[in-house]
Design an enzyme around this catalytic site. Structure first.
Site, mmCIF file in Angstrom:
data_model
loop_
_atom_site.group_PDB
_atom_site.id
_atom_site.type_symbol
_atom_site.label_atom_id
_atom_site.label_comp_id
_atom_site.label_asym_id
_atom_site.label_seq_id
_atom_site.Cartn_x
_atom_site.Cartn_y
_atom_site.Cartn_z
ATOM 1 N N GLU A 64 0.812 -1.217 0.000
ATOM 2 C CA GLU A 64 0.000 0.000 0.000
ATOM 3 C C GLU A 64 0.841 1.260 0.000
ATOM 4 O O GLU A 64 0.533 2.220 -0.707
ATOM 5 C CB GLU A 64 -0.953 0.013 1.207
ATOM 6 N N HIS A 133 -10.981 -4.117 9.563
ATOM 7 C CA HIS A 133 -11.571 -4.022 8.224
ATOM 8 C C HIS A 133 -12.914 -3.295 8.256
ATOM 9 O O HIS A 133 -13.765 -3.543 7.416
ATOM 10 C CB HIS A 133 -11.810 -5.411 7.640
#
Ligand SMILES: Cc1ncc(C[n+]2csc(CCOP(=O)(O)OP(=O)(O)O)c2C)c(N)n1
Ligand SMILES: [Mg+2]
Lengths: 332, 342
Positions: A64, A133
């Site tokens: 990322e 998440h």
């Protein structure tokens, strides 16, 4: 001639916006994890790789920080990347490039460059995916000058605001609530934009202004429908952009209704509700208030796995109804 | 902790490592646990289909030999950090399936009291510091645990499990470097199942083998067939010895395969049916181990049958335990955010 309007899901609307942008401008391309043959974790990119090829729909490694940085670098030098985070939670791994680089590059270089990167963040709870998440981190990025941060709540806005984001010369962060992906609504074909920085009055009312973001807009509208039967007339303002915030629309609404409630999923304190409340407290609308401002936000906890606990940590329609009733009847 | 006596050991001199190292009882226990992992995940999958478990889960079916082989030389005090695909690691490190099921069902009797679910399954008492929802998130944490071990002189060895996809996160590289510089008692175990979600290692990773990365951090890089229990256990033994001797970390690449999709939302469009079937029918780790046990005379047909039946009972009991366990009180959403202080 008006463009044809169809019912599309929020995810389809975003996909269509990306396709329109790529058709119009060959500098536009997509990057992200598993956005190619997999179609994205939430099937937002879907089959775009079949249409645009792997040169323009690029699967990154699970990197990322690097991936976001590559997108920033490409944007800095003439391309128009749209970078998908698989979950908004993983923005935490890329904060350096977003906050220190993308947001400040133009400023630090005295206006010599700009960074027209778009980043997309599937956000929010409600899927049983637990603490890492399910977060709503939009206010984190909303705190950074140099970024624009939007939260479209409908398929129409999702498409129009994404196209506005691609056209924007500066970095635009788009937070998309995962539970909205399947929500349907009317979406015109072809190119149109919805301006960044403009709130939308989704329902007019006289008694109370609810300023809501993202998935909470629909919840506020559902609550308003119930409250109408009780004679409480709610105005629902969909904030749509959290930076830069549309001060005027909120101020005008509160001047009309004299009551304000903010509803958002992110953790309640130090967030969007605090900003909206303070904005009103600092404005000419303050004198119009008939009651204290109310904030409904997420509980002061990470998102739990257990489904009942998970629901209990974010505002639900009955919570909004109760709070609105109390506010209007002066219970608090 | 060699389980085989001298005489027995001599008679097994030409057999692979684990058959020389362990007693027949220990090896049968390994088979039991490999079945336990498999049936646990099948049970979890079925419960998910029936709506008893929500969210998502990542099954390690096909990777059981890797989890068992790595954990074989570890003692109860040694520690592991695990991944989103961590059910096997958890069982291999000694967790009880009933408390794992209870966690998946969101119950207070679960290992994380219903707060974590599959992706955060842990068993701290048995040295499992937790699965992780963040790819690569556990790797530096394992290095930190190994630093504690060194500073506190506990003698603990720490294993960090992660996938092939995780080797492209910065955390992996930063962690390996520190572990090597400080000669920490940590073992990095990359379970390379060929894909990070839909992305093959060929498309994501510049080196052919993840173990090749070890050279950049001056540590041994070992490649094993992750579907052969004995090979994995032997590599783990060596790495544990090296760590305990204060010689520093090892990177083990355990090449394996996941039979199921990445998670519950996988269309499997990035790999062929033939590939999946080949791994399932020709390289299944449980079948391979079972065949060896039989061939070398450690177990017979009825012995295997008895293991399967006992596992089935433990699984059924575990699911029942989870079903009847209480759910957390919704007024307690604020628990465990901070440490309770008297
Ligand atoms: C930082 C981060 N990025 C992305 C993800 C989403 N994700 C979860 S598992 C996974 C694939 C991981 O691949 P690998 O490391 O090979 O492990 P495997 O799933 O194959 O066991 C991805 C992309 C995540 N959880 N965390
Ligand atoms: Mg993998």
């Amino acid at each position: 001639m008006d463009a044809m309007v169809r019912e599309l899901s929020y995810a389809q609307a975003i996909q269509e916006a990306m396709a329109v942008a790529m058709d119009m401008d060959e500098r536009v391309f997509l990057m992200g994890e598993d956005i190619g043959v997999y179609g994205g974790a939430f099937q937002v990119t879907g089959d775009l790789v079949d249409r645009f090829g792997t040169e323009r729909v690029i699967d990154t490694p699970i990197s990322e920080l690097g991936g976001a940085g590559v997108a920033v670098g490409a944007a800095l030098t003439g391309m128009r990347p749209i970078f998908e985070f698989q979950f908004s939670d993983f923005a935490t791994l890329a904060m350096e490039q977003i906050v220190n680089q993308a947001a400040k590059m133009r400023f630090m270089l005295g206006g010599e460059v700009s960074v027209p990167v778009v980043m997309r963040f599937p956000a929010g709870s409600g899927t049983g995916a637990a603490a890492q998440h399910s977060q709503s981190l939009e206010a984190w990025l909303g705190h950074v000058p140099g970024l624009k941060v939007i939260q479209p709540a409908t398929p129409y806005d999702a498409k129009g605001m994404l196209l506005a984001a691609v056209a924007d010369p500066d970095p635009v962060m788009i937070f998309e609530h995962k539970l909205l992906y399947k929500a349907k609504g009317p979406v015109p074909e072809g190119y149109y934009t919805v301006p960044i920085g403009k709130a939308d009055i989704r329902r007019e009312g006289r008694d109370l202004t609810i300023v809501a973001t993202s998935i909470m807009v629909q919840k506020a509208l559902d609550a308003a429908a119930t409250l109408e039967a009780e004679g409480i007339d709610v105005e629902v303002v969909d904030l749509r952009t959290i930076r830069p915030m549309d001060r005027q629309t909120v101020v005008d609404s509160v001047k009309k209704t004299s009551r304000l409630m903010c509803v958002y999923e992110a953790v309640k304190t130090l967030g969007i509700g605090a900003e909206v409340s303070a904005m009103i407290a600092e404005s000419e609308a303050f004198d119009y208030l008939d009651a204290p401002i109310v904030r409904l936000g997420g509980a002061e906890t990470p998102i739990p796995y257990n489904p009942e606990l998970e629901k209990a940590t974010v505002p639900q329609v009955p919570d909004i109804i109760t709070a609105a009733r109390d506010l209007v009847k002066g219970v608090r | 902790m060699a389980g085989a006596s001298k005489a027995v050991a001599d008679s097994r001199a030409n057999l692979p490592f684990v058959y020389r190292q362990y007693s027949a009882e220990q090896l049968k226990q390994v088979l039991y646990k490999m079945y336990l992992i498999r049936r646990f995940e099948e049970g979890a999958e079925e419960s998910y289909m029936r709506g008893l478990i929500h969210g998502t889960m990542h099954l390690s079916i096909g990777q059981e030999a890797s989890a068992m082989g790595i954990c074989m030389p570890l003692g109860e005090d040694d520690q592991i950090t695990s991944t989103h695909r961590g059910h096997g690691h958890c069982i291999a490190k000694g967790a009880e399936v009933k408390r794992m099921f209870a966690e998946f069902f969101g119950k207070t009797t679960g290992y994380c009291k219903g707060r974590g679910g599959s992706m955060h399954i842990a068993d701290v008492a048995k040295g499992n510091l937790g699965a992780n929802g963040i790819v690569g998130g556990g790797i530096p944490i394992a290095v930190g645990a190994a630093l504690s071990s060194k500073m506190m002189k506990t003698g603990k060895v720490v294993v960090s499990f992660f996938g092939d996809g995780a080797n492209n996160e910065g955390a992996f590289h930063e962690a390996l470097n520190m572990a090597a510089v400080w000669k920490l008692p940590v073992i990095f175990v990359c379970e390379n199942n060929g894909y990070g979600m839909s992305t093959s290692t060929a498309r994501s990773t510049a080196v052919k083998n993840i173990a090749d990365r070890a050279a950049a951090y001056s540590m041994p890089g070992v490649i094993v067939n992750g579907n052969i229990f004995s090979e994995v256990a032997e590599a783990s033994h060596k790495a544990v010895e090296r760590a305990r001797a204060g010689e520093g970390p090892t990177l083990i690449e355990s090449k394996t395969y996941r039979h199921r999709g990445h998670s519950k939302s996988d269309r499997n469009r990035y790999r062929t049916k033939e590939e999946i079937e080949d791994w399932m029918s020709n390289r299944d780790p449980i079948t391979l181990f079972e065949n060896e046990l039989r061939e070398f005379g450690f177990i017979d047909g009825p012995g295997i049958e008895a293991i399967r039946e006992a596992v089935a009972r433990e699984i059924a009991d575990g699911i029942e335990f989870a079903k009847v366990s209480p759910s957390p009180d919704v007024r307690e959403t604020g628990n465990y955010v901070y440490t309770e202080q008297a």
